[in-house]
Structures are given as C-alpha cells and as structure tokens.
Write an enzyme that holds these catalytic residues in place. Structure first.
Site: not given
Length: 322
Positions: A65, A69, A72, A109, A143, A203, A273
């Site tokens: 990625c 972050c 992560c 999702c 999603c 979401c 959730r």
C-alpha cells in the site's frame, strides 16, 4: 446528576436529541459502567431492534500500500510480514460470497489495499460486485472499500450494483496526522461527501487503542453524528510487528465499552459493527452486542485472524434464533 444518564437516554429515544460535547464528556466518564452499558443497549434496542446483522470481507487485493498508516501491516513503508496478493478474480470472490451466504451472512465488503483503486484492478473490482449482484440480487448487500475515489469511479461502483462504500475516519481529526501523513482527514471528508452525492450509503468507523486521548475518542464519536454513516465499524488495535504501533499498550476493555456506549449515544440510528480486535473478549463480543453494538464482522479479516466460524454462528443464533 444521578438522573442525568437516564434523562439523556430518554431525550435521545423520544426527542431525537443530539448530544453535545459537554454531554459526551459526562457520558464517557459516567462512574457506573454497568448502567452506561445498559443505557447504550436500550438506545440500540429502541432504534436498531434486538437482532444483529453480521457482514463478511473479501480481501480482494493485499499489500504494497502506498499509504503510511502507522497501524497497518499492508503499508510498503513498514517492514511488516504481510504477504502481497494480486487482485482477486471474480470467480474466486464469488466463492467467498457463496460460503458466507450459505452461513446466513447477507452483507459483504470488497476491500483492496492502496490509496485508490484504478486501471484493470478497478475493473476487476467492478466484475466482483457485478458477479455477486447478478447471482443474488437484493438478497446480498454489497459494500466496496477501494480507497479514496473520484466521482466517476464512484458512479461506476454504484452502476455495478454496490449499495455502500467504506472509508474510515480512523480517529479524531486532531489525532489523524499522528497516524497517517500520506493523506489527510479532510480528503476523507471530501470523499465521503462525494460518495453520498453519488447516492451510495456510507460505512465509516475507526480504530481504538492507537494512543488517542479521551477527548480524541469523544471527538471521534461526535464526528459520525455529522457525516451520519449507515454503519460504524469499531476496531481495536492489534499491534503488528514491524509497524510503528507494534508496542502500543493494549486497550483496556473498560475504555472500549465507554467508547462504544458513547458512539451509541451520539449515533443512535447507525449500525455499530464490531470489527478487528473482537478476539480480546472471552465471550466473542456477546456483551458488546448487548451494550450498544448491533453487528459484527464474521470470519476472516484482512491481515489478521478473525472470529472462529463456529463461534460466530453460535453468536448469530443467540441473537437471531435458529
């Protein structure tokens, strides 16, 4: 003061009251944790009912990625041991959807790593969405979490059949720059506005236990009252070796329950959730589902092990019956 929580709960349920910063601080710091959890559960019951609605994830592309972050394992910035996986084909994704549908999970999702999916990988994501919707129609709610996208790609997602897009705020606006520097909190807000304009549901949630303050948790909970997502996934940080947060202290369960209750007080109509980190609870999240939450992510997560399949099915039966 002893009637404050009861009075506030009644105003939320019967008068559609939106709590203030001052009220939010009082809710989070309420001494009687049992009462706080019970009140949050009553608000959940009033607006969301007693049944729960699980969802599942399709990890359609993993690793390398471009974003930094700090939590992560998929970021190319950190030496975490995350296996890179190319974009999944529609047929393989449909098998995952089939398995979950058979188990009674009717929401799924499609998730990919990266700042914003494009090119041939984006077209493959559209193929996945189409394949699920062509087979199941409205029986399966789809999603898509494909990064920060422009209006053109959002419209394509909607035409493919997606009902909702996902993009987490992650934490408070103040603390966000401590967690990520390759994109901004405002970029997320702009994307959310664009997604809503495209007619897609939203979401948006975040992660607890990243070193945020109590005020950050309060601001985090109140932020969702402004953007009004249909679903708020709540993750608990699972520190991953090789990431900057690998030595973050574990989140206290009391702090989790206080934040969960506040999220419900501030967002009575949203689905809340339970997501990553549910394994810290010996009861698989049962008490949390009585204390404000009304959904959970079933089965596998992304780079982390999710809930045990049999335990998740048992949890589903406890709330929804056979």
């Amino acid at each position: 003061m002893e009637n404050f929580l009861e009075s506030l709960k009644e105003k939320i349920i019967f008068n559609s009251h939106q709590i203030t910063q001052k009220e939010a601080l009082a809710v989070y710091g309420w001494k009687d944790l049992a009462q706080l959890k019970s009140s949050a559960g009553q608000i959940k019951k009033a607006f969301r009912g007693e049944k729960i609605e699980p969802c599942a994830l399709i990890n359609a592309r993993q690793g390398m990625c471009s974003e930094d972050c700090k939590y992560c394992a998929q970021s190319r910035f950190w030496p975490a041991s995350c296996q890179t996986k190319k974009m999944m084909e529609a047929g393989d994704a449909l098998k995952i959807a089939d398995k979950n549908f058979s188990a009674g999970v009717k929401r799924i999702c499609v998730i990919t790593s990266g700042r914003g999916l494009d090119g041939s990988d984006f077209e493959k994501a559209l193929d996945i969405i189409r394949a699920i919707k062509e087979k199941y129609g409205d029986e399966f709610f789809v999603c898509a979490s494909l990064g920060i996208l422009d209006e053109k790609r959002l419209q394509k997602i909607k035409r493919a059949g997606a009902n909702r897009v996902a993009n987490n705020l992650e934490t408070s606006e103040r603390y966000f720059s401590e967690i990520c520097s390759t994109h901004t909190y405002q970029e997320k807000l702009d994307y959310i506005k664009c997604a809503k304009a495209a007619g897609l549901e939203l979401c948006s949630g975040g992660i607890l236990g990243m070193g945020e303050s109590v005020q950050d948790r309060i601001d985090f909970a109140l932020a969702f009252a402004k953007i009004q997502p249909e679903s708020i996934p709540v993750n608990i940080l699972s520190p991953v070796k090789g990431t900057p947060l690998e030595k973050a202290p574990p989140l206290l369960q009391e702090d989790f329950f206080r934040t969960l209750a506040l999220l419900r007080f501030a967002n009575p109509k949203s689905q809340i959730r339970l997501a990553a980190g549910r394994k810290i609870f010996l009861d698989n999240g049962h008490e949390a589902l009585l204390s404000g939450a009304d959904s959970f992510v079933a089965g596998g997560l992304l780079t982390l092990k999710g809930g045990d399949e049999n335990s998740d099915l048992e949890l589903l039966r406890k709330f929804n019956g056979a």
